[in-house]
Motif scaffolding. Sequence first.
Motif, short mmCIF file in Angstrom:
data_model
loop_
_atom_site.label_atom_id
_atom_site.label_comp_id
_atom_site.label_asym_id
_atom_site.label_seq_id
_atom_site.Cartn_x
_atom_site.Cartn_y
_atom_site.Cartn_z
N ALA A 1 0.81 -1.21 0.00
CA ALA A 1 0.00 0.00 0.00
C ALA A 1 0.85 1.26 0.00
CB ALA A 1 -0.95 0.00 1.20
N THR B 1 -6.40 -0.23 2.17
CA THR B 1 -6.59 0.25 0.81
C THR B 1 -5.48 1.22 0.46
OG1 THR B 1 -8.02 2.07 1.52
CG2 THR B 1 -9.11 0.02 0.90
N SER B 2 -5.28 1.42 -0.83
CA SER B 2 -4.29 2.36 -1.32
C SER B 2 -4.84 3.08 -2.52
CB SER B 2 -3.01 1.61 -1.69
OG SER B 2 -2.04 2.51 -2.19
N LEU C 1 -9.11 -3.70 7.09
CA LEU C 1 -9.11 -3.40 5.66
C LEU C 1 -7.97 -2.44 5.36
CD1 LEU C 1 -10.45 -3.34 2.82
CD2 LEU C 1 -11.88 -1.47 3.69
N GLN D 1 -7.86 -7.57 3.07
CA GLN D 1 -8.94 -7.52 4.05
C GLN D 1 -9.02 -8.86 4.75
OE1 GLN D 1 -12.72 -6.57 2.27
NE2 GLN D 1 -13.76 -6.43 4.23
N CYS E 1 -2.40 5.57 1.82
CA CYS E 1 -2.78 4.29 2.40
C CYS E 1 -3.82 4.54 3.48
CB CYS E 1 -1.56 3.60 3.01
SG CYS E 1 -1.94 2.04 3.83
N ASP E 2 -4.84 3.70 3.50
CA ASP E 2 -5.85 3.75 4.55
C ASP E 2 -5.90 2.39 5.22
OD1 ASP E 2 -7.12 6.39 3.93
OD2 ASP E 2 -7.55 5.38 2.04
N GLY F 1 -8.04 1.82 -3.78
CA GLY F 1 -8.16 0.42 -4.18
C GLY F 1 -7.91 -0.52 -3.02
N ARG F 2 -8.68 -1.59 -2.93
CA ARG F 2 -8.53 -2.56 -1.86
C ARG F 2 -7.24 -3.38 -2.08
NH1 ARG F 2 -13.48 -5.80 0.41
NH2 ARG F 2 -14.21 -3.77 -0.16
N ILE F 3 -6.42 -3.45 -1.03
CA ILE F 3 -5.18 -4.23 -1.07
C ILE F 3 -5.36 -5.55 -0.34
CG2 ILE F 3 -2.76 -4.30 -0.34
CD1 ILE F 3 -3.03 -2.20 -2.39
#
Length: 92
Positions: free
Chosen positions: A50, A78-79, A76, A86, A62-63, A82-84
């Motif tokens: 991410a 994401t970057s 979860l 989970q 990055c989240d 977009g989901r990286i």
Amino acid sequence: MGSHDFFFALEFSSQGAPASLVEDLAANVFRHVGAAPEHAEGLTQALKDATAKGAIGGDRRCDIQFRARNGMLEVLVTSNAGRIWQTEILIP
């Protein structure tokens, strides 16, 4: 699991926080809810992915989200929206 129900999210840039800091945060969240961190296999690589530089060399956002409800901890990563990665971990 009323006392464990919560939502926590963190957003940072690839230059803003090292993956090890976020891993430490995740370990503390796991401890807080009593979940075993080894159940989150893949988190370290997801954080590295991410925050890696994009193909054009730009910074990436990055989240990471932690949601505990109904006896489960959902994590979860994401970057750039977009989901990286989970996973869901049972809270004992």
